[in-house]
Design a protein around this motif. Structure first.
Motif, PDB file in Angstrom:
ATOM      1  N   LEU A 252      -5.649  -0.259  -7.778  1.00 27.99           N
ATOM      2  CA  LEU A 252      -6.117  -1.154  -6.497  1.00 27.99           C
ATOM      3  C   LEU A 252      -4.982  -1.797  -5.883  1.00 27.99           C
ATOM      4  O   LEU A 252      -4.681  -2.818  -4.669  1.00 27.99           O
ATOM      5  CB  LEU A 252      -7.840  -1.316  -6.484  1.00 27.99           C
ATOM      6  N   LYS A 253      -5.404  -3.354  -6.902  1.00 29.78           N
ATOM      7  CA  LYS A 253      -4.550  -4.214  -7.331  1.00 29.78           C
ATOM      8  C   LYS A 253      -3.287  -4.243  -6.531  1.00 29.78           C
ATOM      9  O   LYS A 253      -1.915  -5.232  -6.509  1.00 29.78           O
ATOM     10  CB  LYS A 253      -4.623  -5.122  -8.423  1.00 29.78           C
ATOM     11  N   ALA A 254      -1.994  -2.550  -7.443  1.00 28.37           N
ATOM     12  CA  ALA A 254      -0.964  -2.419  -7.178  1.00 28.37           C
ATOM     13  C   ALA A 254      -0.150  -2.592  -5.616  1.00 28.37           C
ATOM     14  O   ALA A 254       0.179  -2.354  -5.005  1.00 28.37           O
ATOM     15  CB  ALA A 254      -0.456  -1.020  -8.141  1.00 28.37           C
ATOM     16  N   SER A 255      -1.559  -1.969  -5.094  1.00 25.79           N
ATOM     17  CA  SER A 255      -1.536  -1.947  -3.437  1.00 25.79           C
ATOM     18  C   SER A 255      -0.673  -0.878  -2.741  1.00 25.79           C
ATOM     19  O   SER A 255       0.488  -1.282  -2.226  1.00 25.79           O
ATOM     20  CB  SER A 255      -1.296  -3.230  -3.010  1.00 25.79           C
ATOM     21  N   THR A 256      -0.606   0.175  -3.535  1.00 20.96           N
ATOM     22  CA  THR A 256       0.198   1.116  -3.096  1.00 20.96           C
ATOM     23  C   THR A 256      -0.595   2.577  -2.560  1.00 20.96           C
ATOM     24  O   THR A 256      -2.071   2.422  -2.922  1.00 20.96           O
ATOM     25  CB  THR A 256       1.370   2.395  -4.250  1.00 20.96           C
ATOM     26  N   PRO A 257      -0.146   3.550  -1.801  1.00 20.22           N
ATOM     27  CA  PRO A 257      -1.697   3.803  -1.437  1.00 20.22           C
ATOM     28  C   PRO A 257      -2.587   5.429  -2.170  1.00 20.22           C
ATOM     29  O   PRO A 257      -2.337   6.286  -2.192  1.00 20.22           O
ATOM     30  CB  PRO A 257      -0.687   4.983   0.076  1.00 20.22           C
ATOM     31  N   ASP A 258      -1.926   5.300  -3.655  1.00 17.86           N
ATOM     32  CA  ASP A 258      -2.258   6.212  -4.909  1.00 17.86           C
ATOM     33  C   ASP A 258      -2.918   6.232  -5.322  1.00 17.86           C
ATOM     34  O   ASP A 258      -3.132   6.331  -6.604  1.00 17.86           O
ATOM     35  CB  ASP A 258      -0.829   5.877  -5.542  1.00 17.86           C
ATOM     36  N   SER A 259      -3.984   5.595  -5.221  1.00 13.56           N
ATOM     37  CA  SER A 259      -5.668   4.690  -5.903  1.00 13.56           C
ATOM     38  C   SER A 259      -5.906   6.291  -6.570  1.00 13.56           C
ATOM     39  O   SER A 259      -6.522   5.767  -7.475  1.00 13.56           O
ATOM     40  CB  SER A 259      -6.077   4.461  -4.791  1.00 13.56           C
ATOM     41  N   GLU A 260      -5.850   7.485  -5.930  1.00 10.50           N
ATOM     42  CA  GLU A 260      -6.101   8.561  -6.022  1.00 10.50           C
ATOM     43  C   GLU A 260      -5.509   9.081  -7.410  1.00 10.50           C
ATOM     44  O   GLU A 260      -6.118  10.490  -8.139  1.00 10.50           O
ATOM     45  CB  GLU A 260      -6.601   9.818  -5.114  1.00 10.50           C
ATOM     46  N   ILE A 261      -4.026   8.745  -7.858  1.00 10.56           N
ATOM     47  CA  ILE A 261      -3.505   9.831  -8.375  1.00 10.56           C
ATOM     48  C   ILE A 261      -3.496  10.042  -9.780  1.00 10.56           C
ATOM     49  O   ILE A 261      -3.854  10.927 -10.383  1.00 10.56           O
ATOM     50  CB  ILE A 261      -1.777   9.287  -8.477  1.00 10.56           C
ATOM     51  N   PRO A 262      -4.555   8.687 -10.655  1.00 10.13           N
ATOM     52  CA  PRO A 262      -4.907   8.692 -11.660  1.00 10.13           C
ATOM     53  C   PRO A 262      -6.096   9.711 -12.116  1.00 10.13           C
ATOM     54  O   PRO A 262      -5.845  10.941 -12.997  1.00 10.13           O
ATOM     55  CB  PRO A 262      -5.125   6.864 -12.008  1.00 10.13           C
ATOM     56  N   THR A 263      -6.923   9.923 -11.227  1.00 13.11           N
ATOM     57  CA  THR A 263      -7.504  10.982 -10.976  1.00 13.11           C
ATOM     58  C   THR A 263      -7.062  11.935 -10.947  1.00 13.11           C
ATOM     59  O   THR A 263      -7.718  13.299 -12.162  1.00 13.11           O
ATOM     60  CB  THR A 263      -8.938  11.358 -10.132  1.00 13.11           C
TER      61      THR A 263
END
Ligand SMILES: [Zn+2]
Length: 381
Positions: A147-158
């Motif tokens: 979230l803090k990185a502010s890329t649209p990739d918040s779901e990729i860890p899951t």
């Protein structure tokens, strides 16, 4: 709403993709690259086969799975999220006489409906389940870092952890086939800029290193190389199985409600509260990306939705009720142990992309594997 569009606004005249995807290209007729590519892929096997040929291909696949799992307790691994696609696939594999082992990753964000759906499916269909419950403190830290990185990739860890868990469980149990509910009908269009780096371990660990609490990530991350070893050396096959059947989502829901006490949560990815917040609030508000465009466009090219209907649905607000949005954001902040003000501050941070972090895109081996992966996905779709 913030958008990342620098060029003049344009919308495709066949699907509903528009210039909110920074990589969108139009041909002289006004058709975009996404729907044109998707139409080509829809013609390829197994999805593009005639009903008779498709039936034969499915029969062949079932025989291969049965033969590889002969004399074993399980012959295939299936992911179970509680959502439509994976639930329907569970129902089908039992109809086909296969012996599935269900795999679920509990990342702490299951909605009550999603959890109930998984329980009902396992009980009614008599499916054993392996649940990988993530260490919440570690996973929370990784999600906050993204979230803090502010890329649209918040779901990729899951997504990465689910894929890694499926392969790991298949290997542990000596199972050769992972049957996936991913399908070309609802997912043929997924703009790269809206979510990328799923198998880029360098990127995921770099984001964590910069914004996580610890120096080292305690959760195993699957790399592109790791996946290639599972596929090429260990010979574990990943098959997008719903492409072998005439898959009609609405019909599938009716079946499941009737036979599996399946509960509809009313929208795509409603099985995870976090996915809902990311897709229906963070992505559109912060980045200007409305994932419904990609989803509806996929359904349009698969002849399951009209463009007119899609445009009408896009006019509906993402969160129908403002109270629900407030409730979800309060829930997110409570779980992350951050204040609403802190969350709003993160939302205001400038948008970034994977290119702002160390990543594997300059690695020639990664690029080759990635091309092979895309080719493989196309073949399997
Ligand atoms: Zn298009």
């Amino acid at each position: 709403m913030k958008t990342m569009v620098n060029k003049e606004y344009q919308i495709c005249i066949r699907c509903v993709m528009d210039t909110t995807d920074p990589d969108l290209v139009f041909d002289v007729n006004g058709y975009c690259n996404h729907c044109s590519n998707a139409i080509t892929r829809l013609k390829q096997p197994p999805y593009g086969l005639s009903p008779k040929e498709k039936e034969a291909a499915l029969k062949q696949l079932i025989e291969k799975v049965k033969s590889a799992g002969k004399a074993k307790q399980y012959d295939c691994v299936i992911g179970l999220s509680g959502g439509v696609d994976s639930s329907y696939l569970a129902y089908l594999v039992k109809q086909w006489g296969l012996k599935p082992l269900g795999v679920h990753v509990d990342n702490g964000w299951n909605s009550p409906e999603g959890t109930k759906n998984i329980e009902n499916i396992c009980k009614i269909l008599d499916i054993d389940i392996f649940t990988n419950t993530l260490n919440w403190e570690d996973f929370k830290d990784l999600q906050i870092a993204f979230l803090k990185a502010s890329t649209p990739d918040s779901e990729i860890p899951t997504d990465n952890i689910i894929m890694g868990t499926l392969y790991r469980v298949a290997e542990e149990y000596g199972i050769k086939y992972i049957l996936s509910g991913c399908n070309i009908t609802s997912e043929s269009i997924l703009p790269k800029a809206w979510s990328q780096g799923h198998l880029d371990k360098k990127y995921i660990t770099a984001v964590y290193k910069k914004y996580g609490k610890n120096n080292k990530l305690n959760i195993p991350i699957l790399s592109m190389y790791g996946k290639a070893i599972y596929r090429k050396i260990k010979r574990i096959y990943y098959v997008n199985t719903l492409n072998y059947v005439q898959y009609d989502k609405e019909q599938a829901k009716d079946y499941m409600k009737q036979y599996l006490n399946w509960q509809d949560y009313g929208r795509k990815h409603g099985e995870s509260i976090y996915t809902r917040i990311v897709q229906e609030y963070i992505l559109p508000q912060k980045f200007g990306y409305d994932k419904r465009r990609a989803h509806y466009s996929s359904l349009i090219v698969a002849d399951q939705l009209s463009r007119h209907e899609a445009l009408k649905m896009l006019k509906q607000p993402l969160y129908f009720d403002h109270t629900n949005l407030e409730k979800d954001i309060t829930h997110l902040c409570d779980k992350f142990e951050i204040s609403i003000a802190e969350f709003e501050q993160i939302m205001q941070k400038p948008c970034k992309t994977i290119q702002n972090f160390p990543n594997s895109s300059s690695s020639i081996i990664f690029r080759l594997l990635s091309m092979g992966y895309k080719f493989f996905r196309r073949k399997k779709n």
